[in-house]
Design an enzyme around this catalytic site. Structure first.
Site, PDB file in Angstrom:
ATOM      1  N   GLU A   1      -0.091 -21.591  34.159  1.00 23.54           N
ATOM      2  CA  GLU A   1      -0.488 -20.509  35.004  1.00 23.54           C
ATOM      3  C   GLU A   1      -2.301 -20.752  34.897  1.00 23.54           C
ATOM      4  O   GLU A   1      -2.835 -21.042  33.963  1.00 23.54           O
ATOM      5  CB  GLU A   1      -0.298 -19.375  34.468  1.00 23.54           C
ATOM      6  CG  GLU A   1       1.433 -18.876  34.761  1.00 23.54           C
ATOM      7  CD  GLU A   1       1.935 -17.448  34.128  1.00 23.54           C
ATOM      8  OE1 GLU A   1       2.867 -17.226  34.365  1.00 23.54           O
ATOM      9  OE2 GLU A   1       0.791 -16.534  33.743  1.00 23.54           O
TER      10      GLU A   1
ATOM     11  N   CYS B   1      -9.436 -18.842  34.688  1.00 21.62           N
ATOM     12  CA  CYS B   1      -8.862 -18.725  33.585  1.00 21.62           C
ATOM     13  C   CYS B   1      -8.072 -19.981  33.657  1.00 21.62           C
ATOM     14  O   CYS B   1      -7.008 -20.032  34.322  1.00 21.62           O
ATOM     15  CB  CYS B   1      -8.323 -17.730  32.954  1.00 21.62           C
ATOM     16  SG  CYS B   1      -7.476 -17.763  31.165  1.00 21.62           S
TER      17      CYS B   1
ATOM     18  N   CYS C   1       2.084 -24.266  23.702  1.00 28.07           N
ATOM     19  CA  CYS C   1       1.062 -24.846  22.709  1.00 28.07           C
ATOM     20  C   CYS C   1       1.643 -24.891  21.306  1.00 28.07           C
ATOM     21  O   CYS C   1       2.732 -24.255  20.976  1.00 28.07           O
ATOM     22  CB  CYS C   1       0.034 -23.667  22.729  1.00 28.07           C
ATOM     23  SG  CYS C   1      -1.219 -23.772  21.277  1.00 28.07           S
TER      24      CYS C   1
ATOM     25  N   CYS D   1       0.513 -19.303  17.341  1.00 29.87           N
ATOM     26  CA  CYS D   1      -0.022 -18.076  16.834  1.00 29.87           C
ATOM     27  C   CYS D   1       1.106 -16.790  17.211  1.00 29.87           C
ATOM     28  O   CYS D   1       1.732 -16.872  18.143  1.00 29.87           O
ATOM     29  CB  CYS D   1      -1.308 -17.550  17.720  1.00 29.87           C
ATOM     30  SG  CYS D   1      -2.421 -18.808  17.388  1.00 29.87           S
TER      31      CYS D   1
ATOM     32  N   CYS E   1       1.039 -14.550  20.334  1.00 27.40           N
ATOM     33  CA  CYS E   1       0.790 -15.185  21.550  1.00 27.40           C
ATOM     34  C   CYS E   1       2.082 -15.480  22.165  1.00 27.40           C
ATOM     35  O   CYS E   1       2.808 -16.435  21.540  1.00 27.40           O
ATOM     36  CB  CYS E   1      -0.049 -16.597  21.356  1.00 27.40           C
ATOM     37  SG  CYS E   1      -0.286 -17.214  22.902  1.00 27.40           S
TER      38      CYS E   1
ATOM     39  N   CYS F   1      -4.333 -11.725  29.105  1.00 30.22           N
ATOM     40  CA  CYS F   1      -4.245 -12.675  27.906  1.00 30.22           C
ATOM     41  C   CYS F   1      -3.019 -12.432  27.163  1.00 30.22           C
ATOM     42  O   CYS F   1      -2.336 -11.710  27.093  1.00 30.22           O
ATOM     43  CB  CYS F   1      -5.298 -12.233  26.966  1.00 30.22           C
ATOM     44  SG  CYS F   1      -6.817 -12.904  27.440  1.00 30.22           S
TER      45      CYS F   1
HETATM   46  N1  SAH Z   1      -5.763 -21.707  22.629  1.00 27.55           N
HETATM   47  C1  SAH Z   1      -6.963 -21.200  22.753  1.00 27.55           C
HETATM   48  C2  SAH Z   1      -7.155 -20.662  24.041  1.00 27.55           C
HETATM   49  C3  SAH Z   1      -6.116 -19.881  24.827  1.00 27.55           C
HETATM   50  S1  SAH Z   1      -5.722 -18.565  24.153  1.00 27.55           S
HETATM   51  C4  SAH Z   1      -7.267 -19.994  21.654  1.00 27.55           C
HETATM   52  O1  SAH Z   1      -6.203 -19.518  21.056  1.00 27.55           O
HETATM   53  O2  SAH Z   1      -8.419 -19.623  21.839  1.00 27.55           O
HETATM   54  C5  SAH Z   1      -6.981 -17.330  24.890  1.00 27.55           C
HETATM   55  C6  SAH Z   1      -7.338 -15.990  24.084  1.00 27.55           C
HETATM   56  O3  SAH Z   1      -6.188 -15.158  24.404  1.00 27.55           O
HETATM   57  C7  SAH Z   1      -7.427 -16.356  22.451  1.00 27.55           C
HETATM   58  O4  SAH Z   1      -8.358 -15.555  21.916  1.00 27.55           O
HETATM   59  C8  SAH Z   1      -6.045 -15.648  21.964  1.00 27.55           C
HETATM   60  O5  SAH Z   1      -6.022 -15.352  20.645  1.00 27.55           O
HETATM   61  C9  SAH Z   1      -5.733 -14.680  22.910  1.00 27.55           C
HETATM   62  N2  SAH Z   1      -4.418 -14.146  23.145  1.00 27.55           N
HETATM   63  C10 SAH Z   1      -3.331 -14.854  22.847  1.00 27.55           C
HETATM   64  N3  SAH Z   1      -2.116 -14.130  23.033  1.00 27.55           N
HETATM   65  C11 SAH Z   1      -2.846 -12.914  23.274  1.00 27.55           C
HETATM   66  C12 SAH Z   1      -1.965 -11.425  23.394  1.00 27.55           C
HETATM   67  N4  SAH Z   1      -0.769 -11.418  23.376  1.00 27.55           N
HETATM   68  N5  SAH Z   1      -2.981 -10.470  23.497  1.00 27.55           N
HETATM   69  C13 SAH Z   1      -4.118 -10.207  23.602  1.00 27.55           C
HETATM   70  N6  SAH Z   1      -4.771 -11.782  23.270  1.00 27.55           N
HETATM   71  C14 SAH Z   1      -3.887 -12.797  23.143  1.00 27.55           C
HETATM   72 FE1  SF4 Z   2      -2.113 -21.464  21.178  1.00 29.68          FE
HETATM   73 FE2  SF4 Z   2      -1.614 -19.065  21.748  1.00 29.68          FE
HETATM   74 FE3  SF4 Z   2      -2.614 -19.610  19.548  1.00 29.68          FE
HETATM   75 FE4  SF4 Z   2      -4.201 -20.160  21.790  1.00 29.68          FE
HETATM   76  S1  SF4 Z   2      -3.640 -18.030  20.880  1.00 29.68           S
HETATM   77  S2  SF4 Z   2      -3.781 -21.415  20.088  1.00 29.68           S
HETATM   78  S3  SF4 Z   2      -2.584 -20.717  23.185  1.00 29.68           S
HETATM   79  S4  SF4 Z   2      -0.617 -20.099  20.431  1.00 29.68           S
END
Ligand code: SAH
Ligand code: SF4
Length: 383
Positions: free
Chosen positions: A91, A104, A111, A115, A118, A342
């Protein structure tokens, strides 16, 4: 197999053209046609030497990603779902604001970091995108939007890029670097180094590589003030704990020209949002490096088992940081009605069988989904 020229930065394209017996200035012309004019057809690059056009035919092409759908939110946010083959989709989201247009971009299908909060992380990892697939997101969005918004010649739609879509960009460094160079190059997209941001969960050795290679802005996804909690939320923390991560951030800033680190912090109800945790964050970073905080209200998804912090708790947390002297913003959620926020960049890597079904659906969809029909842009004007 033909080579996709979207995968080259200017130096790469110059070397490629040299291999075809062409001078560097021809590569510059070609690069400008591709990125500044959005042209994919060599025959229409009118001032490009006939000899080069002939040489390129059959061996090279300019190939974007097939869009599966394009959704436009009531607030002007646009989300594209691009097919990257083998059932994977990624996306890309455009967020118009009063003073700028932000794109974005995704760096991976899925990934591997995983996390806790996420939805991309919950899907697992499918594969790295190539440079051409990263750049194709910007190429398509910029030129579709320019036409859709009827922008005058020379005006661009996108002046800010954030590598905050699906994937961990610093775990796909080899493909990322030429893509960043094309974004910054005056013959490419000519974006300011302050307006290209790489967001990372903290891949320490690659932060050091980026410091040496490319002067873009860095955002670090922090999410916790101590190792015990960060280990639980961002598994990569077990490999690169907070002290090492912050040391890498300090080194990053020591290499001019760089201004500050943006720390992203996803606000999770009852997990990391207590005022005491904000005070611990202050102690952790304030005297160590110039930084800003961006608090992101958690975007819930069913499998997460987590809740978004209530707004008053987010505000109280922000106040502690602000009173401690740190510039702190709370991210507005945009495009909620099309799941473009996000962490909802769910892509589709987990249901590999669904792409054909989605194509069929996209062909006859009503409502907010705009089917992609032919080359013309399907988005309407800015709000
Ligand atoms: N992998 C990279 C970039 C992609 S994620 C990273 O982790 O920084 C981009 C941002 O979205 C990151 O700060 C991540 O922590 C945040 N993010 C991921 N899942 C989210 C969610 N469910 N709600 C709010 N922010 C989220
Ligand atoms: Fe990967 Fe999502 Fe963690 Fe960013 S926030 S490193 S996209 S798992």
């Amino acid at each position: 197999m033909s080579i996709n020229l979207l995968g080259f930065d200017l130096e790469g394209l110059a070397a490629y053209c040299q291999g075809l017996g062409e001078k560097r200035f021809r590569a510059v012309q070609l690069y400008r046609w591709i990125h500044q004019r959005g042209e994919a057809d060599f025959a229409r690059m009118s001032d490009l030497a006939k000899s080069l056009r002939v040489r390129l035919d059959g061996v090279a092409l300019v190939q974007g990603l097939p869009p599966l759908s394009e959704h436009r939110s009531a607030d002007g946010t646009v989300k594209w779902l691009f097919d990257v083959g083998a059932g994977d989709a990624v996306e890309t989201v455009f967020i118009p604001e009063a003073d700028r247009g932000t794109l974005c971009i995704s760096s991976q299908a899925g990934c591997a970091v995983g996390c806790r909060f996420c939805s991309t992380g919950h899907q697992g990892f499918s594969r790295n995108l190539g440079t051409a697939e990263i750049v194709a997101q910007l190429w398509a969005a910029e030129h579709r939007l320019r036409a859709a918004l009827s922008l005058p010649e020379g005006r661009r739609a996108i002046d800010n890029v954030v590598m905050m879509g699906m994937g961990e960009p610093l775990q796909n460094y080899a493909a990322l670097l030429p893509a960043l160079r094309t974004m910054l190059d005056d013959h490419g997209y000519g974006l300011s180094r302050r307006r290209v941001t790489v967001s990372t969960s903290g891949v320490v050795p690659m932060i050091d590589r980026l410091r040496q290679d490319c002067p873009v802005a860095l955002a670090v996804s922090l999410h916790a003030p101590d190792d015990a909690l960060r280990d639980a939320l961002v598994p990569l923390n077990r490999k690169y704990p907070l002290d090492e991560l912050l040391a890498a951030c300090e080194r990053y800033l020591s290499a001019a020209p760089r201004d500050f680190i943006t720390f992203e912090y996803c606000m999770l109800d009852g997990v990391n949002d207590a005022p005491e945790q904000a005070r611990a964050l202050l102690r952790l970073v304030r005297d160590r490096l110039p930084c800003k905080f961006n608090l992101i209200p958690f975007n819930p998804f069913p499998a997460s088992g987590l809740r978004r912090s209530p707004p008053e708790r987010v505000q109280a947390f922000a106040r502690v940081l602000q009173d401690g002297g740190l510039v702190t913003t709370v991210r507005k959620t945009r495009g909620d009605d099309i799941d473009a926020a996000c962490g909802q960049l769910a892509g589709e890597v987990q249901d590999r069988t669904q792409v054909a079904a989605r194509r069929a659906r996209a062909a006859g969809l009503a409502g907010r989904v705009i089917p992609i029909a032919g080359p013309g842009p399907a988005v309407a004007g800015r709000p």
